[in-house]
Motif scaffolding. Structure first.
Motif, PDB file in Angstrom:
ATOM      1  N   GLY A 303       0.988  -1.680   0.021  1.00  0.00           N
ATOM      2  CA  GLY A 303       0.405  -0.243  -0.070  1.00  0.00           C
ATOM      3  C   GLY A 303       1.084   1.143   0.304  1.00  0.00           C
ATOM      4  O   GLY A 303       0.069   2.121   0.046  1.00  0.00           O
ATOM      5  N   ASP A 304       2.064   0.613   0.426  1.00  0.00           N
ATOM      6  CA  ASP A 304       3.050   1.903  -0.251  1.00  0.00           C
ATOM      7  C   ASP A 304       3.751   2.297  -1.969  1.00  0.00           C
ATOM      8  O   ASP A 304       4.456   2.375  -1.920  1.00  0.00           O
ATOM      9  N   LEU A 305       2.695   3.953  -2.047  1.00  0.00           N
ATOM     10  CA  LEU A 305       3.060   4.788  -3.232  1.00  0.00           C
ATOM     11  C   LEU A 305       4.336   5.122  -3.530  1.00  0.00           C
ATOM     12  O   LEU A 305       4.313   6.122  -3.999  1.00  0.00           O
ATOM     13  N   SER A 306       4.253   5.966  -2.572  1.00  0.00           N
ATOM     14  CA  SER A 306       5.200   6.716  -2.491  1.00  0.00           C
ATOM     15  C   SER A 306       6.539   6.133  -3.210  1.00  0.00           C
ATOM     16  O   SER A 306       7.121   7.687  -3.712  1.00  0.00           O
ATOM     17  N   VAL A 307       6.831   5.234  -2.749  1.00  0.00           N
ATOM     18  CA  VAL A 307       8.372   4.672  -3.062  1.00  0.00           C
ATOM     19  C   VAL A 307       8.503   4.960  -4.944  1.00  0.00           C
ATOM     20  O   VAL A 307       9.296   5.157  -5.605  1.00  0.00           O
ATOM     21  N   GLN A 308       7.002   4.676  -5.658  1.00  0.00           N
ATOM     22  CA  GLN A 308       6.892   4.462  -7.050  1.00  0.00           C
ATOM     23  C   GLN A 308       6.539   6.285  -7.320  1.00  0.00           C
ATOM     24  O   GLN A 308       7.283   6.343  -9.096  1.00  0.00           O
ATOM     25  N   GLU A 309       6.274   6.956  -6.640  1.00  0.00           N
ATOM     26  CA  GLU A 309       5.913   7.910  -7.406  1.00  0.00           C
ATOM     27  C   GLU A 309       7.336   9.164  -6.848  1.00  0.00           C
ATOM     28  O   GLU A 309       7.242  10.175  -7.417  1.00  0.00           O
ATOM     29  N   ARG A 310       8.116   8.130  -5.853  1.00  0.00           N
ATOM     30  CA  ARG A 310      10.411   8.986  -6.121  1.00  0.00           C
ATOM     31  C   ARG A 310      10.232   9.659  -7.218  1.00  0.00           C
ATOM     32  O   ARG A 310       9.763   8.843  -8.388  1.00  0.00           O
ATOM     33  N   ILE A 311      10.241  10.951  -7.574  1.00  0.00           N
ATOM     34  CA  ILE A 311      11.354  11.319  -8.979  1.00  0.00           C
ATOM     35  C   ILE A 311      12.279  10.693  -9.069  1.00  0.00           C
ATOM     36  O   ILE A 311      12.750  10.274 -10.578  1.00  0.00           O
ATOM     37  N   ASP A 312      13.438  10.114  -8.117  1.00  0.00           N
ATOM     38  CA  ASP A 312      14.315   8.882  -9.273  1.00  0.00           C
ATOM     39  C   ASP A 312      14.158   7.806  -9.471  1.00  0.00           C
ATOM     40  O   ASP A 312      14.132   6.632 -10.650  1.00  0.00           O
ATOM     41  N   VAL A 313      12.605   7.256  -8.904  1.00  0.00           N
ATOM     42  CA  VAL A 313      12.105   5.260  -9.031  1.00  0.00           C
ATOM     43  C   VAL A 313      11.347   6.160 -10.935  1.00  0.00           C
ATOM     44  O   VAL A 313      11.669   4.792 -10.751  1.00  0.00           O
ATOM     45  N   GLN A 314      10.973   7.173 -10.237  1.00  0.00           N
ATOM     46  CA  GLN A 314       9.867   7.242 -11.890  1.00  0.00           C
ATOM     47  C   GLN A 314      10.543   7.671 -13.186  1.00  0.00           C
ATOM     48  O   GLN A 314      11.037   6.975 -14.255  1.00  0.00           O
ATOM     49  N   THR A 315      12.194   8.447 -13.105  1.00  0.00           N
ATOM     50  CA  THR A 315      13.168   8.432 -13.486  1.00  0.00           C
ATOM     51  C   THR A 315      13.674   6.877 -14.097  1.00  0.00           C
ATOM     52  O   THR A 315      13.852   7.108 -15.564  1.00  0.00           O
ATOM     53  N   GLY A 316      13.895   6.026 -13.082  1.00  0.00           N
ATOM     54  CA  GLY A 316      14.806   4.484 -13.214  1.00  0.00           C
ATOM     55  C   GLY A 316      14.101   4.369 -14.061  1.00  0.00           C
ATOM     56  O   GLY A 316      13.705   3.526 -15.409  1.00  0.00           O
ATOM     57  N   ILE A 317      12.244   4.013 -14.311  1.00  0.00           N
ATOM     58  CA  ILE A 317      11.438   3.442 -15.118  1.00  0.00           C
ATOM     59  C   ILE A 317      11.062   3.963 -16.312  1.00  0.00           C
ATOM     60  O   ILE A 317      11.402   3.248 -17.322  1.00  0.00           O
ATOM     61  N   LYS A 318      11.853   5.524 -16.549  1.00  0.00           N
ATOM     62  CA  LYS A 318      11.346   6.337 -17.835  1.00  0.00           C
ATOM     63  C   LYS A 318      12.751   5.484 -18.485  1.00  0.00           C
ATOM     64  O   LYS A 318      13.123   5.307 -19.432  1.00  0.00           O
ATOM     65  N   MET A 319      14.321   5.397 -17.689  1.00  0.00           N
ATOM     66  CA  MET A 319      15.261   4.992 -18.560  1.00  0.00           C
ATOM     67  C   MET A 319      15.132   3.242 -19.176  1.00  0.00           C
ATOM     68  O   MET A 319      16.156   3.473 -20.587  1.00  0.00           O
ATOM     69  N   ILE A 320      14.777   2.975 -18.018  1.00  0.00           N
ATOM     70  CA  ILE A 320      14.540   1.408 -18.911  1.00  0.00           C
ATOM     71  C   ILE A 320      13.815   1.310 -19.658  1.00  0.00           C
ATOM     72  O   ILE A 320      13.877   0.832 -21.023  1.00  0.00           O
ATOM     73  N   LEU A 321      12.873   2.037 -19.946  1.00  0.00           N
ATOM     74  CA  LEU A 321      11.692   1.670 -21.146  1.00  0.00           C
ATOM     75  C   LEU A 321      12.187   2.185 -22.449  1.00  0.00           C
ATOM     76  O   LEU A 321      12.264   1.912 -23.148  1.00  0.00           O
TER      77      LEU A 321
END
Length: 644
Positions: A303-321
């Motif tokens: 239920g902790d969505l704060s991790v996936q909403e972090r800027i660095d995590v969002q950046t990591g997802i985009k880099m993989i994509l």
């Protein structure tokens, strides 16, 4: 000896360390910002010289085993296992700073005890043994016979196997700066050649992470996600060449090195491997895809969505994509990869467009679309993602699917067709259909083939790709049921005496020599060449639960329980019917342990499988119907302007 007396012996012997938990070790956002010259390390002082270290795997555990053999009379076997299981968990090597003579050890579990405390523990152990010798000898013998039967598999005890599995899984935890960060690949005391099995592998940790999530232990998964994200920006080169940004490491190791300028202190450093040290020097394409899948599972379970909403995590997802969606020469929507870039990490003829990578790619795209925060800068990326989902779904369902009807169509294919409306688009020669396939294909059932390239169809059944295509709805509902129908029809081939064949059939003879290069580890019916891998139990279980057919997975788990604990949790099994432990198989393989635990947890509460399942997207289905994916011709409307 009463149960209370036994507890007293335990308390004196073990002197439980204060449970600090994971909460105080959580990673701060400020500590995990992305930067190109990043270095992960943790500084700590060496312990005082007048103390000595005792590892749980040596003296203490030998004492625990002796007390386990001499448990108090009147305590049932199950209750005693409950008690000893919690005791072992308490005695697990942990870090703590207290005034009672215990100081912080190394991050992977060393702990320090005063000489006086150690001698007292041994004396109390001897006294405890003397007391127990006065107990009823006959009852002790009867319980030993029962324990022996369970250990030999004569009476499989599912509860005791689960307790053992949890103890082993927790023993495999790796700490970094006092924080649990992952699990090592294997902890085999019989192997002298460690290679890289003492490292934390991204793909290997996935079942461990899912097991911890289902158990409510979320912090280790959170730490794993955030620390491996930092490694994404690590400088990675091989022979003066660097891969694309966004590549995740295959594995990493926590190393303790002396701190420059201070002889009394050391520092912990994360040392990643992006494939430049791996056998064959192959980059792990699946690592980033599994990372995205685990990130979504963490958010849905905790239920902790704060991790996936972090800027660095969002950046990591985009880099993989961006790395996966980059334009290239390929005409197909599938990812083009080299051999050995996934779970099958040795030469096995899967180069090109292997099903396993495509299934994970599709799943990662769906998970990423669900987690990406809407913003102007992501519009083009999301558009490209949606377009790829439509094309990839159509391509796999249309061209990778095979059943008796499709096999007969291929058998009647015409070749050398030059036309936009060609039926045999990839110029597949009917003579490629092997005799084994004609006999093996059941009348009811089908599967997705292993690979598709021009003039080549790999008709082998690859388990992970098929099972995950069911989980993420890459296969249609009809195809998903047909895959499970085939598994039931070919149970003696795919499961036999230990689930589950990684692929079927094995490469043999001259075909094995040419395709594998005469690989001595991938001999027929061994390792990746149609060996049986217990870790695949958890993917099988999720797929069966999704299709409301959990009895298939339950039957496979029951077969595994007959011998997997007795065999000491091997990495894989050999022979056509999985009768032998693999000739080079590591024992106490972590993902064999975790795969079993995840399967048991999900069968107990099937609703928890939703953290991994992705249902078929109605918008995607409508796009497949209306977009005519078979192809349009004409000039592409380009909005870019060019200066000549």
């Amino acid at each position: 000896m009463s149960l209370g007396a036994s507890k007293a012996v335990v308390q004196v012997l073990c002197r439980p360390v204060t449970q600090t938990g994971y909460s105080e070790y959580l990673v701060n956002s400020s500590d995990l910002t992305l930067h190109s010259t990043f270095q992960v390390k943790c500084v700590k002082k060496k312990p005082p010289r007048h103390r000595h270290s005792i590892r749980c795997s040596s003296m203490l555990l030998s004492q625990l085993r002796r007390i386990h053999q001499l448990r108090p009379m009147g305590v049932s076997l199950v209750n005693y296992m409950n008690y000893s299981g919690s005791w072992l968990q308490t005695c697990k090597c942990q870090q703590s700073e207290s005034a009672s003579g215990i100081t912080a050890g190394d991050g992977n579990g060393a702990w320090f005890v005063n000489n006086i405390e150690t001698s007292n523990s041994v004396n109390n152990l001897a006294n405890a043994k003397s007391i127990i010798e006065f107990q009823d000898v006959q009852q002790l013998k009867q319980e030993k016979v029962l324990t022996s039967k369970i250990a030999n598999g004569t009476i499989p005890d599912s509860f005791s196997i689960e307790e053992e599995a949890w103890d082993l899984l927790r023993e495999s935890i790796v700490h970094y700066c006092g924080s649990p960060i992952g699990t090592i690949a294997a902890k085999d005391p019989t192997s002298s050649n460690v290679l890289n099995y003492d490292q934390v592998f991204i793909r290997d940790f996935i079942p461990s992470g899912i097991a911890f999530l289902l158990k409510g232990e979320h912090d280790i998964v959170r730490n794993f996600i955030l620390y491996t994200l930092q490694l994404q920006s690590w400088e990675k080169t091989m022979d003066c060449h660097s891969p694309g940004q966004g590549l995740m490491p295959a594995s990493f190791k926590v190393r303790t090195v002396p701190l420059d300028g201070d002889d009394s202190a050391t520092e912990e450093v994360l040392d990643p491997d992006f494939g430049e040290a791996a056998i064959g020097r192959v980059a792990p394409v699946d690592s980033g895809l599994w990372w995205i899948i685990l990130l979504r599972a963490y958010g849905k379970c905790s239920g902790d969505l704060s991790v996936q909403e972090r800027i660095d995590v969002q950046t990591g997802i985009k880099m993989i994509l961006r790395l996966c969606l980059a334009d290239g020469f390929d005409m197909f929507p599938t990812l083009l990869v080299t051999d050995g870039s996934c779970m099958i990490d040795r030469r096995m003829g899967i180069h090109g467009h292997p099903l396993e990578i495509q299934a994970l790619f599709y799943s990662a795209l769906l998970c990423a679309r669900e987690m990406l925060t809407p913003e102007d800068g992501s519009a083009d990326l999301i558009r490209a993602l949606n377009n790829r989902l439509v094309a990839l779904s159509f391509h796999i369902r249309e061209y990778y699917w095979i059943d008796m009807k499709k096999l007969n169509e291929i058998y009647r294919y015409k070749t050398e067709e030059y036309s936009y409306d060609a039926v045999n688009k990839f110029n597949i020669y009917p003579d490629q259909i092997s005799p084994w396939l004609v006999e093996w294909m059941p009348n009811k059932g089908g599967y997705l083939i292993g690979n598709l390239q021009p003039a080549h169809m790999d008709f082998r059944f690859f388990s992970l790709g098929n099972l995950w295509s069911v989980v993420n709805s890459l296969a249609t509902m009809e195809q998903s049921h047909a895959i499970l129908d085939l598994i039931e029809a070919k149970w003696s081939d795919l499961v036999a005496e230990m689930p589950f064949k990684i692929c079927y059939p094995a490469l043999e003879g001259q075909e094995w020599q040419i395709i594998t290069g005469s690989d001595p580890k991938n001999t027929p019916w061994s390792y990746h060449n149609a060996g049986s891998w217990p870790t695949l139990l958890w993917q099988l279980t999720v797929a069966c639960i999704k299709m409301n057919r959990p009895h298939i997975a339950a039957k496979a788990v029951e077969i595994a329980e007959r011998r997997i604990s007795r065999d000491k949790w091997p990495e894989y099994y050999d022979t056509k019917r999985s009768r032998f432990i693999g000739k080079q198989s590591r024992l106490f393989q972590t993902w064999s342990i975790a795969g079993y635990l995840v399967a048991k947890l999900l069968l107990t509460d099937p609703s928890k499988a939703n953290i991994l399942i992705t249902e078929e997207d109605s918008e995607l289905v409508n796009a497949l119907i209306t977009a005519n994916p078979r192809g349009k011709r004409g000039r592409k409307n380009l909005k870019q302007t060019y200066i000549v």
